[in-house]
Design an enzyme around this catalytic site. Structure first.
Site, PDB file in Angstrom:
ATOM      1  N   GLU A  81       0.800  -1.229   0.000  1.00  0.00           N
ATOM      2  CA  GLU A  81       0.000   0.000   0.000  1.00  0.00           C
ATOM      3  C   GLU A  81       0.830   1.275   0.000  1.00  0.00           C
ATOM      4  OE1 GLU A  81      -0.829  -2.661   1.808  1.00  0.00           O
ATOM      5  OE2 GLU A  81      -2.782  -3.173   0.960  1.00  0.00           O
ATOM      6  N   HIS A 118     -10.427  -5.306   9.987  1.00  0.00           N
ATOM      7  CA  HIS A 118     -10.991  -5.135   8.642  1.00  0.00           C
ATOM      8  C   HIS A 118     -12.345  -4.443   8.644  1.00  0.00           C
ATOM      9  CE1 HIS A 118      -7.783  -7.590   7.214  1.00  0.00           C
ATOM     10  NE2 HIS A 118      -8.301  -7.771   6.023  1.00  0.00           N
TER      11      HIS A 118
END
Lengths: 323, 319
Positions: A60, A129
């Site tokens: 990322e 998450h």
């Protein structure tokens, strides 16, 4: 007008913008061959090819940073974080670079990047998450933060985001992908930073956005059965934050409830409540209420997770408390 | 090498050194604020490598960026004005020492988060690849940056996508006060590049000619489709990490040893011994540089501060 899902609306916006401008391209994890883990870019790899639909490593920091560099050098990247939880790893690229390069070099560079990120809780994905961290990103000037609640808004706002010369974080609540709504065939844009009244009423003002908006609308249907007419304002963008419609509504109803999926502390509700009292103190008839997520990491177990999240009953209870 | 070219490099290196010495002075006087990271000792790296670029190549670097700004040909008066926080500065006084840039010279600036600009370099290179040009990106960073995640993700992506980036590690032996072998599991930085499909080459970063030749060769390899390249410039910073560094981590002897191999000294000897340059010729250059710096300081001192309205401009392109 066709009734399509928010997923389809986002797909359509991406596809139309890629057909319109060859400098628009997509990069991210599994956006290509796989077709997007939420199937938003299904078929794109075959239609546009690997040059414009770029599968990245699971990395990322460089997804964020390379998108910034490509944008500075003339492209219009739409960089996808598989989920907003992973965007934490790219926080520096987003906050220190995307949001700063225009200002800190005295306007020499612009950064027309779009970061797309699905997020939100309610899917039993556990603590790491399930974040709704929108406010973290909305904290920083230089970045624009958008989070739509309807297919119509999602399409019009995403097209504006891609055409914007400023960096935009486009947050898609994953539970909204299946929500259907009317979307016109012809092209339209919705400007970033403009709130929208989604329901009119005169008894109380509910300010919400994204999944919070859908929860608020559910609540208003039940409230209406009891003769309580709520006005619902959808913020749509968190930065720039358009308080106009919320203030106008508050001056009419004198009461407000703010609904957000994120945590209450230091949240959107805190900001909106502060601004309401600053701008419309004389109109305040009751404490401004906030409906938000419990201050816990989200657990896996379904009932337990649901008990931490916002729902229509909490909104109804909050409204009744101040009526 | 042509004598005229070497004389020009000599002028650039002296320019960087004198400019920075002047900056240190202005810092002590309180006229320059914030952080000030001096490049003194490393001049041959910026000058030699930037001399090897073709016009459409890009430059991006970290916060020790004065040398790169001057070597790309940014207007010294506007660089000095930036140091003093004036509106005539290259970044309108909003960037300061660490955020010099010049869009017209394809100099994308100095970046102050260690490693933060490496993915930007990959992205700038991606845009060139996407547009199908032959431009490359020269991305500079210190040895310290090779331990951070950004380095590894960026080199990996460049390797996978064959991006036209020349990674230039300026190994000046210390990341702040921590020596390379105390921070990096492998002491040879180029060994890290091999993990990402780049062979890498160590270069004497004190010799501007070696730097130039190595850079030229690496850029040629990139343009011939060999993918990203990696150079490790072995160099040394004479001054502290930034102003106010107590320098407890190294000895005076060590600094003196490196100073004996001074990049300006090496070039001076070469000019005098191999190119029939005269001491007068070099002194004339020194004097011209002094004059230029005096003018830059004057320009900066006389320039106006940013107006209060500047606080709110350039946050967004679209209001």
């Amino acid at each position: 007008m066709a009734r399509i899902t928010m997923r389809q609306a986002i797909t359509d916006a991406l596809r139309e913008e890629m057909l319109r401008d060859e400098n628009v391209f997509i990069m991210g994890e599994e956006v290509g061959v796989w077709g997007g883990t939420y199937a938003v870019t299904r078929g794109f790899y075959d239609e546009f090819g690997p040059q414009r639909v770029k599968d990245t490593p699971i990395a990322e920091m460089v997804i964020g940073g390379a998108a910034v560099g490509a944008a500075m050098n003339g492209l219009r990247p739409v960089a996808e974080f598989m989920t907003i939880n992973f965007a934490f790893l790219a926080l520096d690229a987003i906050v220190n670079h995307a949001a700063k390069v225009h200002y800190m070099f005295g306007g020499q560079f612009k950064c027309p990047v779009v970061f797309r990120a699905p997020g939100g809780g309610g899917r039993q994905l556990g603590a790491t998450h399930s974040h709704t961290p929108d406010v973290i990103f909305a904290h920083f000037p230089g970045l624009k933060v958008v989070s739509p609640a309807t297919p119509y808004d999602a399409k019009g706002l995403l097209k504006s985001a891609i055409r914007s010369d400023d960096p935009v974080l486009f947050i898609e609540h994953a539970t909204l992908y299946q929500v259907r709504g009317e979307v016109p065939e012809e092209e339209y844009l919705i400007p970033i930073g403009v709130s929208d009244v989604k329901r009119t009423g005169s008894d109380v003002t509910i300010v919400a956005y994204a999944q919070g908006l859908q929860v608020a609308l559910e609540a208003t249907n039940e409230l209406a059965k009891e003769g309580i007419e709520a006005e619902v304002v959808d913020l749509r963008s968190l930065r720039p934050l358009d308080m106009g419609p919320a203030i106008t509504s508050f001056k009419k109803t004198f009461k407000a409830v703010i609904v957000e999926e994120g945590y209450r502390s230091f949240g959107i509700g805190a900001e909106v409540a502060a601004r309401l009292q600053e701008e419309a103190f004389d109109y305040m008839d009751a404490p401004i209420k906030r409906v938000a997520q419990m201050e816990v990491p989200l657990p896996y177990s379904r009932e337990l997770e649901q008990s931490a999240l916002i729902n229509k009953d909490r909104v109804i209870a909050a409204v009744k408390e101040i009526l | 090498m042509e004598k005229a070219t070497l004389l020009d490099w000599y002028r650039q290196m002296v320019q960087i050194r004198r400019f920075e010495q002047k900056c240190a002075e202005l810092y002590q006087l309180g006229k320059i604020g914030g952080f000030l990271h001096l490049y003194i000792g490393q001049e041959a790296v910026a000058v030699g490598s930037i001399a090897a670029r073709q016009e459409n190549d890009h430059i991006i670097t970290a916060y020790r960026d004065h040398g790169h700004a001057l070597a790309v040909g940014a207007d010294m008066r506007r660089v000095m004005a930036e140091m003093l926080g004036k509106v005539t500065g290259v970044s309108k006084g909003k960037g300061g020492s660490m955020h010099l840039a010049d869009v017209n010279k394809r100099f994308w600036g100095g970046y102050a988060i260690v490693g933060g600009h490496l993915p930007l370099a990959a992205g700038i290179a991606l845009a060139e690849q996407y547009k199908g040009t032959d431009a490359a990106v020269l991305c500079y960073f210190g040895d310290g940056a090779t331990n951070i995640g950004y380095f590894h993700e960026s080199l990996n992506l460049a390797g996978v996508w064959k991006l036209p980036v020349l990674w230039i590690c300026e190994n000046n032996q210390y990341g702040m006060g921590t020596a390379v072998d105390r921070a990096s599991a492998v002491p040879r930085i180029i060994d890290k590049a091999t993990a990402y499909g780049m062979k890498g080459k160590q270069v004497n970063g004190m010799d501007v000619v070696e730097v130039y030749q190595a850079t030229q060769k690496a850029l040629k390899a990139i343009r011939s489709g060999k993918g990203p390249q990696f150079l490790e410039m072995i160099t040394y910073r004479y001054e502290g990490h930034s102003m106010g560094d107590p320098l407890r981590y190294r000895t005076k002897d060590e600094v003196e040893k490196w100073r004996a191999d001074d990049p300006i000294g090496i070039l001076e000897r070469r000019l005098l011994q191999e190119h029939n340059a005269t001491q007068d010729e070099l002194e004339a250059i020194d004097q011209a540089v002094e004059q230029e710096i005096a003018e830059a300081v004057k320009f900066a001192e006389e320039s106006p501060l940013p107006s209060p309205e500047e606080l709110f401009t350039d946050i967004y392109v679209e209001a």
